[in-house]
Motif scaffolding. Structure first.
Motif, mmCIF file in Angstrom:
data_model
loop_
_atom_site.group_PDB
_atom_site.id
_atom_site.type_symbol
_atom_site.label_atom_id
_atom_site.label_comp_id
_atom_site.label_asym_id
_atom_site.label_seq_id
_atom_site.Cartn_x
_atom_site.Cartn_y
_atom_site.Cartn_z
ATOM 1 N N ASP A 1 0.853 -1.193 0.000
ATOM 2 C CA ASP A 1 0.000 0.000 0.000
ATOM 3 C C ASP A 1 0.885 1.238 0.000
ATOM 4 N N GLY A 2 1.911 1.207 -0.810
ATOM 5 C CA GLY A 2 2.819 2.323 -0.922
ATOM 6 C C GLY A 2 4.023 2.224 -0.004
ATOM 7 N N ARG A 3 4.079 1.162 0.813
ATOM 8 C CA ARG A 3 5.211 1.013 1.705
ATOM 9 C C ARG A 3 6.416 0.477 0.957
ATOM 10 N N ASP A 4 7.574 0.740 1.522
ATOM 11 C CA ASP A 4 8.805 0.212 0.947
ATOM 12 C C ASP A 4 8.920 -1.256 1.307
ATOM 13 N N SER A 5 9.530 -2.056 0.450
ATOM 14 C CA SER A 5 9.707 -3.486 0.715
ATOM 15 C C SER A 5 11.028 -3.930 0.123
ATOM 16 N N PRO A 6 11.599 -5.011 0.641
ATOM 17 C CA PRO A 6 12.892 -5.486 0.160
ATOM 18 C C PRO A 6 12.805 -6.049 -1.249
ATOM 19 N N ASP A 7 13.925 -6.175 -1.885
ATOM 20 C CA ASP A 7 14.017 -6.750 -3.221
ATOM 21 C C ASP A 7 13.760 -8.254 -3.141
ATOM 22 N N ALA A 8 13.106 -8.816 -4.188
ATOM 23 C CA ALA A 8 12.788 -10.242 -4.203
ATOM 24 C C ALA A 8 14.037 -11.097 -4.101
ATOM 25 N N ASP A 9 15.135 -10.685 -4.726
ATOM 26 C CA ASP A 9 16.360 -11.475 -4.664
ATOM 27 C C ASP A 9 16.891 -11.568 -3.242
ATOM 28 N N GLN A 10 16.744 -10.453 -2.475
ATOM 29 C CA GLN A 10 17.172 -10.482 -1.084
ATOM 30 C C GLN A 10 16.357 -11.497 -0.281
ATOM 31 N N VAL A 11 15.051 -11.453 -0.504
ATOM 32 C CA VAL A 11 14.179 -12.368 0.220
ATOM 33 C C VAL A 11 14.499 -13.815 -0.142
ATOM 34 N N LEU B 1 0.322 -25.238 -1.625
ATOM 35 C CA LEU B 1 0.924 -24.967 -0.329
ATOM 36 C C LEU B 1 2.167 -24.098 -0.472
ATOM 37 N N LEU B 2 3.012 -24.381 -1.453
ATOM 38 C CA LEU B 2 4.241 -23.611 -1.657
ATOM 39 C C LEU B 2 3.924 -22.189 -2.121
ATOM 40 N N ASN B 3 2.920 -22.052 -2.979
ATOM 41 C CA ASN B 3 2.533 -20.731 -3.449
ATOM 42 C C ASN B 3 2.033 -19.866 -2.302
ATOM 43 N N GLU B 4 1.173 -20.429 -1.456
ATOM 44 C CA GLU B 4 0.646 -19.656 -0.324
ATOM 45 C C GLU B 4 1.741 -19.337 0.687
ATOM 46 N N THR B 5 2.707 -20.233 0.830
ATOM 47 C CA THR B 5 3.832 -19.958 1.724
ATOM 48 C C THR B 5 4.632 -18.771 1.213
ATOM 49 N N GLY B 6 4.901 -18.759 -0.094
ATOM 50 C CA GLY B 6 5.627 -17.632 -0.672
ATOM 51 C C GLY B 6 4.893 -16.321 -0.501
ATOM 52 N N ARG B 7 3.584 -16.325 -0.692
ATOM 53 C CA ARG B 7 2.799 -15.110 -0.537
ATOM 54 C C ARG B 7 2.790 -14.655 0.923
ATOM 55 N N ALA B 8 2.742 -15.598 1.849
ATOM 56 C CA ALA B 8 2.763 -15.238 3.264
ATOM 57 C C ALA B 8 4.097 -14.610 3.656
ATOM 58 N N ILE B 9 5.198 -15.146 3.127
ATOM 59 C CA ILE B 9 6.510 -14.564 3.404
ATOM 60 C C ILE B 9 6.575 -13.142 2.828
ATOM 61 N N ALA B 10 6.053 -12.976 1.605
ATOM 62 C CA ALA B 10 6.066 -11.650 0.989
ATOM 63 C C ALA B 10 5.250 -10.658 1.810
ATOM 64 N N ARG B 11 4.098 -11.090 2.310
ATOM 65 C CA ARG B 11 3.299 -10.193 3.145
ATOM 66 C C ARG B 11 4.058 -9.799 4.408
ATOM 67 N N ALA B 12 4.758 -10.776 4.990
ATOM 68 C CA ALA B 12 5.466 -10.500 6.235
ATOM 69 C C ALA B 12 6.534 -9.433 6.040
ATOM 70 N N THR C 1 6.645 -7.228 3.744
ATOM 71 C CA THR C 1 6.070 -5.980 3.239
ATOM 72 C C THR C 1 5.437 -5.164 4.354
ATOM 73 N N TYR C 2 4.694 -5.831 5.253
ATOM 74 C CA TYR C 2 3.908 -5.107 6.227
ATOM 75 C C TYR C 2 4.606 -4.904 7.560
ATOM 76 N N THR C 3 5.674 -5.641 7.835
ATOM 77 C CA THR C 3 6.388 -5.453 9.091
ATOM 78 C C THR C 3 7.149 -4.137 9.049
ATOM 79 N N GLN C 4 6.921 -3.265 9.997
ATOM 80 C CA GLN C 4 7.550 -1.955 10.022
ATOM 81 C C GLN C 4 8.737 -1.957 10.978
ATOM 82 N N GLU C 5 9.856 -1.497 10.512
ATOM 83 C CA GLU C 5 11.025 -1.350 11.366
ATOM 84 C C GLU C 5 10.920 -0.022 12.114
ATOM 85 N N THR C 6 11.859 0.221 13.009
ATOM 86 C CA THR C 6 11.796 1.410 13.857
ATOM 87 C C THR C 6 11.860 2.683 13.044
#
Length: 386
Positions: A112-122, A144-155, A157-162
């Motif tokens: 939603d406009g937030r910054d997120s890491p590069d896919a290669d880093q992940v 199962l693998l597809n949903e796991t990948g999407r869950a990791i991407a959400r994590a 993306t939405y986790t905010q650092e300090t």
């Protein structure tokens, strides 16, 4: 006038009247005189076997048993064939899901406009942590693998650092930095959820299999154990019921018997026909039986030599012909033709019977009502061509 055909039942038969009724129906269908040979009262005492079957657990607990890595059998049942994971080897559906989810050019609803890491880093961080999972790394299920990948991407993306930014994760981020720590925690959570789900399915499957197969399997094992200890007593019962028709039957090559036998009854028939003092048998038809399996595991003795891995075991001429029926879903049925060879140099005849959709999963007892059994009896019990 042809001699009657003696029918020996298998495991778990405790009702002589019901067995007699079954044989009478089979006689009408086969057009051959059949005589029931009942020995079930000498079998195992199976009245209380349910007490030995574990009850279904109400839920899953984090016990040493459920915390262990999944067994090969459970993996084969739930996940299909899978290889041990190799470091850096990520399944394609997982890679694709992460790349698609973190692709800046696509509006996939994860950002939603937030910054997120590069896919290669992940992917690089995930590749290091992936082999540590007990369940996910052994799965080849695309969903199962597809949903796991999407869950990791959400994590990630939405986790905010300090500082509300992923800037510290870009460039020369430490190998065990914030991103990898986040992925490790989220991956461990997902792995526990996947494991719990699989164990729940396995628990229900185990309960269902016990419900459907437990009574039949335990009665089979009980009767097998009793037969191994009291073989002579059960053989004597068969001799007694044959002699009740004619005391000379089966005693000499000139007065052989004809036998039809189910399950352990087939083992009894083969054991008696190949004993040092045999029950001379001109025609034997077995169905759902285990003689070959038992002989390979523990040679039966009598006139049979052990199987040594080169040539089939020679059967004595006291067993002239043998037709062996099996059913595709009967786990207690075994073939005989590759283990034994008749005295005339031919093999016993193994015949597969078709599986009816209405038979269910436990098919060890379905033979009795199959029209193919009656037809096989009529054919097998015909006198040999001169």
């Amino acid at each position: 006038m042809d001699e009657p055909v003696f029918v020996i039942h298998g495991v778990g038969n405790r009702d002589p009247q019901a067995f007699t009724t079954t044989v009478a129906a089979l006689q009408a269908a086969a057009g051959t005189t059949l005589v029931p040979v009942y020995w079930g009262d000498l079998g195992a005492d199976d009245r209380f076997i349910d007490l030995a079957l574990p009850s279904r657990s109400a839920g899953l607990r984090d016990t040493p048993e459920t915390a262990d890595a999944p067994s090969g059998l459970l993996l084969a049942t739930l996940l299909g064939e899978a290889v041990e994971p190799a470091p850096g080897d990520l399944p394609m559906p997982l890679r694709d899901a992460i790349r698609q989810s973190l692709d800046p050019s696509q509006n996939n609803g994860l950002r939603d406009g937030r910054d997120s890491p590069d896919a290669d880093q992940v992917l690089a961080a995930l590749a290091e942590e992936w082999p540590t999972t007990q369940w996910l790394s052994r799965s080849d299920d695309p969903s199962l693998l597809n949903e796991t990948g999407r869950a990791i991407a959400r994590a990630v993306t939405y986790t905010q650092e300090t500082d509300d930014s992923w800037a510290g994760l870009r460039g020369a981020a430490p190998a065990d930095g914030t991103l990898r720590s986040l992925i490790r925690r989220r991956l461990a959570d997902l792995d526990r959820v996947a494991g719990a789900a699989m164990k729940a399915v396995a628990g229900r499957m185990n309960h269902s299999l016990r419900h459907h197969f437990g009574p039949g399997a335990t009665r089979f094992l009980g009767d097998v154990l009793v037969y191994q200890r009291h073989r002579e007593q059960i053989h004597a019962r068969v001799w007694e019921q044959v002699a009740a028709v004619d005391p000379e039957l089966g005693r000499t090559p000139g007065r052989p018997v004809r036998l039809v036998a189910h399950s352990l009854g087939g083992v009894i028939a083969v054991d008696m026909a190949t004993a040092q003092e045999p029950l001379w048998t001109s025609s034997l038809l077995t169905f759902g039986s285990q003689s070959a399996y038992f002989h390979l595991c523990d040679p039966r003795g009598g006139q049979l030599s052990p199987y040594v891995g080169h040539e089939p075991v020679s059967l004595p001429n006291s067993l002239a012909r043998w037709t062996n029926l099996w059913q595709p879903l009967d786990v207690l049925a075994f073939a005989a033709s590759r283990v034994f060879r008749l005295a005339d140099g031919t093999s016993p005849v193994d015949l597969a019977l078709p599986h009816a959709a209405t038979a269910g999963l436990w098919t060890h007892a379905v033979y009795w009502g199959l029209p193919e059994l009656a037809s096989a009896i009529s054919e097998a019990m015909q006198p040999p061509a001169s």
